[in-house]
Design a protein around this motif. Structure first.
Motif, PDB file in Angstrom:
ATOM      1  N   ILE A   9       0.862  -1.178   0.000  1.00  0.00           N
ATOM      2  CA  ILE A   9       0.000   0.000   0.000  1.00  0.00           C
ATOM      3  C   ILE A   9       0.899   1.230   0.000  1.00  0.00           C
ATOM      4  CG2 ILE A   9      -1.824   1.247   1.210  1.00  0.00           C
ATOM      5  CD1 ILE A   9      -2.740  -1.456   0.237  1.00  0.00           C
ATOM      6  N   ARG A  10       0.652   2.139  -0.906  1.00  0.00           N
ATOM      7  CA  ARG A  10       1.453   3.360  -1.009  1.00  0.00           C
ATOM      8  C   ARG A  10       0.782   4.464  -0.193  1.00  0.00           C
ATOM      9  NH1 ARG A  10       5.653   4.878  -4.797  1.00  0.00           N
ATOM     10  NH2 ARG A  10       6.275   6.894  -4.010  1.00  0.00           N
ATOM     11  N   LEU A  31      -5.034  16.931  -2.944  1.00  0.00           N
ATOM     12  CA  LEU A  31      -5.396  16.856  -4.353  1.00  0.00           C
ATOM     13  C   LEU A  31      -6.426  15.768  -4.609  1.00  0.00           C
ATOM     14  CD1 LEU A  31      -1.906  17.351  -6.024  1.00  0.00           C
ATOM     15  CD2 LEU A  31      -3.832  18.949  -6.044  1.00  0.00           C
ATOM     16  N   ALA A  32      -6.319  14.658  -3.914  1.00  0.00           N
ATOM     17  CA  ALA A  32      -7.298  13.579  -4.062  1.00  0.00           C
ATOM     18  C   ALA A  32      -8.675  14.032  -3.593  1.00  0.00           C
ATOM     19  CB  ALA A  32      -6.845  12.347  -3.287  1.00  0.00           C
ATOM     20  N   ILE A  54      -7.218   4.386  -3.156  1.00  0.00           N
ATOM     21  CA  ILE A  54      -5.943   3.954  -2.596  1.00  0.00           C
ATOM     22  C   ILE A  54      -4.974   3.680  -3.735  1.00  0.00           C
ATOM     23  CG2 ILE A  54      -6.982   2.945  -0.523  1.00  0.00           C
ATOM     24  CD1 ILE A  54      -6.467   0.189  -1.780  1.00  0.00           C
ATOM     25  N   VAL A  55      -3.691   3.666  -3.416  1.00  0.00           N
ATOM     26  CA  VAL A  55      -2.659   3.360  -4.404  1.00  0.00           C
ATOM     27  C   VAL A  55      -1.883   2.151  -3.902  1.00  0.00           C
ATOM     28  CG1 VAL A  55      -0.603   4.191  -5.592  1.00  0.00           C
ATOM     29  CG2 VAL A  55      -2.470   5.780  -5.076  1.00  0.00           C
ATOM     30  N   ILE A  71      -0.871   1.444  -8.996  1.00  0.00           N
ATOM     31  CA  ILE A  71      -2.260   1.266  -9.407  1.00  0.00           C
ATOM     32  C   ILE A  71      -3.157   2.048  -8.465  1.00  0.00           C
ATOM     33  CG2 ILE A  71      -4.096  -0.408  -9.804  1.00  0.00           C
ATOM     34  CD1 ILE A  71      -1.864  -2.480 -10.262  1.00  0.00           C
ATOM     35  N   THR A  72      -3.904   3.002  -9.023  1.00  0.00           N
ATOM     36  CA  THR A  72      -4.859   3.786  -8.252  1.00  0.00           C
ATOM     37  C   THR A  72      -6.217   3.122  -8.383  1.00  0.00           C
ATOM     38  OG1 THR A  72      -3.597   5.777  -8.759  1.00  0.00           O
ATOM     39  CG2 THR A  72      -5.822   6.081  -7.893  1.00  0.00           C
ATOM     40  N   MET A  73      -6.860   2.868  -7.229  1.00  0.00           N
ATOM     41  CA  MET A  73      -8.132   2.155  -7.220  1.00  0.00           C
ATOM     42  C   MET A  73      -9.121   2.850  -6.292  1.00  0.00           C
ATOM     43  SD  MET A  73      -6.649  -1.742  -6.814  1.00  0.00           S
ATOM     44  CE  MET A  73      -6.341  -1.600  -5.085  1.00  0.00           C
ATOM     45  N   THR A  74     -10.402   2.670  -6.597  1.00  0.00           N
ATOM     46  CA  THR A  74     -11.466   3.165  -5.747  1.00  0.00           C
ATOM     47  C   THR A  74     -12.482   2.043  -5.555  1.00  0.00           C
ATOM     48  OG1 THR A  74     -13.030   4.958  -5.371  1.00  0.00           O
ATOM     49  CG2 THR A  74     -12.863   4.143  -7.605  1.00  0.00           C
TER      50      THR A  74
END
Length: 114
Positions: free
Chosen positions: A42-43, A52-53, A62-63, A104-107
């Protein structure tokens, strides 16, 4: 990007959503069907990245970091723990280095159950 191999301590599953029949109701329910797994880290975002998010209505995203693989694309879903995520963006490292990683950016996917 300097990432310790010990950071890859979680398992993420990548797959698709398939409509399966609910045995109790007889209706169809979109369900996550895994295709392959990868170890991930997890980043953590910086405070500026978090602001910014929030501005871009991505505060619940999450990234994760995985070793580079061309198998992962935006059409797949990801399951981490008991939550199913939709992939928003992939930042691949396609350099010639020995250790390359993808961000990888995920929601959270609202319409797919675990």
């Amino acid at each position: 990007m300097a990432i310790s191999p010990y950071s890859f301590n979680r398992r993420v599953q990548f797959g698709t959503a398939k409509s399966l029949v609910n045995k109790k109701t007889g209706g169809t329910v979109p369900t996550f069907v895994p295709e392959f797994k990868r170890y991930c880290a997890i980043r953590t975002r910086t405070l500026n990245q978090q602001y910014l998010a929030i501005q871009n209505d991505m505060k619940d995203s999450i990234v994760v970091v995985i070793r580079h693989t061309p198998k992962v694309n935006e059409s797949l879903l990801a399951k981490l723990g008991d939550k199913v995520y939709q992939i928003i963006d992939i930042s691949p490292d396609e350099s010639n280095n020995m250790n390359t990683f993808d961000l990888i950016t995920m929601t959270v996917a609202e319409k797919v159950g675990g």
